[in-house]
Write an enzyme that holds these catalytic residues in place. Sequence first.
Site, short mmCIF file in Angstrom:
data_model
loop_
_atom_site.label_atom_id
_atom_site.label_comp_id
_atom_site.label_asym_id
_atom_site.label_seq_id
_atom_site.Cartn_x
_atom_site.Cartn_y
_atom_site.Cartn_z
CG ASP A 74 10.95 -31.08 85.35
OD1 ASP A 74 9.97 -30.75 84.67
OD2 ASP A 74 10.88 -31.46 86.53
CD GLU B 236 7.02 -35.12 78.42
OE1 GLU B 236 6.34 -34.50 79.26
OE2 GLU B 236 7.57 -34.57 77.46
O1 TRH Z 1 10.95 -38.93 86.68
P1 TRH Z 1 9.63 -38.81 86.04
O2 TRH Z 1 8.50 -39.23 86.85
O3 TRH Z 1 9.42 -37.32 85.53
C1 TRH Z 1 8.18 -36.66 85.62
C2 TRH Z 1 7.56 -36.52 84.26
O4 TRH Z 1 8.42 -35.99 83.29
C3 TRH Z 1 6.34 -35.65 84.38
O5 TRH Z 1 5.78 -35.42 83.12
C4 TRH Z 1 6.72 -34.34 85.02
O6 TRH Z 1 5.61 -33.55 85.18
C5 TRH Z 1 7.35 -34.60 86.36
O7 TRH Z 1 8.48 -35.43 86.22
C6 TRH Z 1 7.78 -33.32 87.05
O8 TRH Z 1 9.58 -39.69 84.69
P2 TRH Z 1 10.26 -39.51 83.26
O9 TRH Z 1 9.64 -38.38 82.52
O10 TRH Z 1 10.22 -40.82 82.65
O11 TRH Z 1 11.77 -39.11 83.55
C7 TRH Z 1 12.69 -40.03 84.09
C8 TRH Z 1 14.06 -39.79 83.50
O12 TRH Z 1 15.03 -40.54 84.25
C9 TRH Z 1 14.17 -40.26 82.06
O13 TRH Z 1 14.98 -39.38 81.31
C10 TRH Z 1 14.88 -41.60 82.18
C11 TRH Z 1 15.76 -41.36 83.36
N1 TRH Z 1 16.19 -42.57 84.09
C12 TRH Z 1 17.55 -42.82 84.18
O14 TRH Z 1 18.37 -42.07 83.61
N2 TRH Z 1 17.97 -43.91 84.88
C13 TRH Z 1 17.11 -44.77 85.49
O15 TRH Z 1 17.54 -45.76 86.12
C14 TRH Z 1 15.71 -44.50 85.38
C15 TRH Z 1 14.73 -45.44 86.03
C16 TRH Z 1 15.29 -43.38 84.68
#
Ligand code: TRH
Length: 381
Positions: A17, A273
């Site tokens: 989010d 996502e």
């Molecule tokens: O964290 P998520 O599992 O988020 C999820 C999804 O968005 C899902 O659709 C939603 O319904 C749920 O949350 C509530 O995975 P996502 O979407 O990849 O988001 C991770 C974010 O974290 C992304 O912007 C990348 C960031 N990130 C970092 O900044 N540093 C890191 O080391 C890592 C591994 C990720």
Amino acid sequence: MRATWDIFCNVIDNYGDIGITWRLARGLVREHGLAVRLWVDDLHAFQRIWPAIAVDADQQTCEGVRVCAWRMPFPATEPGQVVIEAFGCALPESYLTAMSVQSPPPVWINLEYLSAEPWVAEHHGLPSPHPCLPLTKYFFFPGYTPDTGGLLAEAELAERRRAFLRDSMPAFWRGLGLEAPQADELRVSLFAYENPALSALLDAWAADTRPIRCLVPEGRVIPQLAAWLSVAGLQAGDTHRRGALQLHILPFLDQDAYDHLLWACDLNFVRGEDSCVRAQAAARPLVWQAYPQAGRAHWDKLDALLSRYVGGLPREAAQAVDDLWRCWNGLPDAPPMGSCWGAWRARQGTIEAHARGWAVHLGTVGRLTDKLVDFAENKLK
Ligand code: TRH
């Protein structure tokens, strides 16, 4: 005068989010010169992906975005000309009332979750009048075809990636305390939810004929990794070898450094996502773990993306990608992990070439920021 936008983000769990709304806010400021306020109800989660965020500030400016703590009671606020409600988070009542007396009323958009499913295009842009206030909310669906809201990616993303690969890789690895990869090594990043398929995957990697170095930012998968290694716990900086597999635990990276990790690795395991889109844009092979949903709705999302993604691959490579993704997501008809991994390895070169082409193809879908701005400007006319 610059148009004013308000984006509301309610952090439910994980980092998607805030990750998506932060990327969107930054993009709207940098690429479209808009005045953007981002209202966030959990600054601690925000600070994890962007350490410059001060968790106790009511308001702060970061990367040109006005970041506001979304607390109740909500302060009296003049609404922006465009209001983005991310993922159906309900706007504060007092803010909604203020929107309803604004003339002209703000363009009110609910930004939905990304899906590759075909119905997305039919629902993209549909209006929903408020039951009692003189306001209309529009549903904006990101997606993988030009008739959807497109994908969240910066205009200069591919260029930044190429410059990083050309100039910055050795320094990047040194900064993480790692050597440059050996010639025959496969470097993998792993960002995942708890996953019953993990230990079989680690077994397959440990038994591989060539070295595999797996880099894991701290997060939900760590307890399972520790159990597989039979160690009491794991933290950033820890490293362990089992057979061909060398595991490294990394600190959670900031959002830009995480992009660098995706660009630098040969294969990326991603989830949810935003990381999934970033891994596709990284032009490297990926394995996606869909966010688990009630009623296994995420399996439909998985199948929808898979059928688009493997479309251009020769049959056996398509099967290898399909099987590995389905096995990783626990689909009962998938072959065992050992054979999925072996088949993927056997087709690796073809899958790598496909990933490069797919990243180019994504550029034809359209960018979410541009499409949102077009959509809002049309409604404001
Ligand atoms: O964290 P998520 O599992 O988020 C999820 C999804 O968005 C899902 O659709 C939603 O319904 C749920 O949350 C509530 O995975 P996502 O979407 O990849 O988001 C991770 C974010 O974290 C992304 O912007 C990348 C960031 N990130 C970092 O900044 N540093 C890191 O080391 C890592 C591994 C990720």
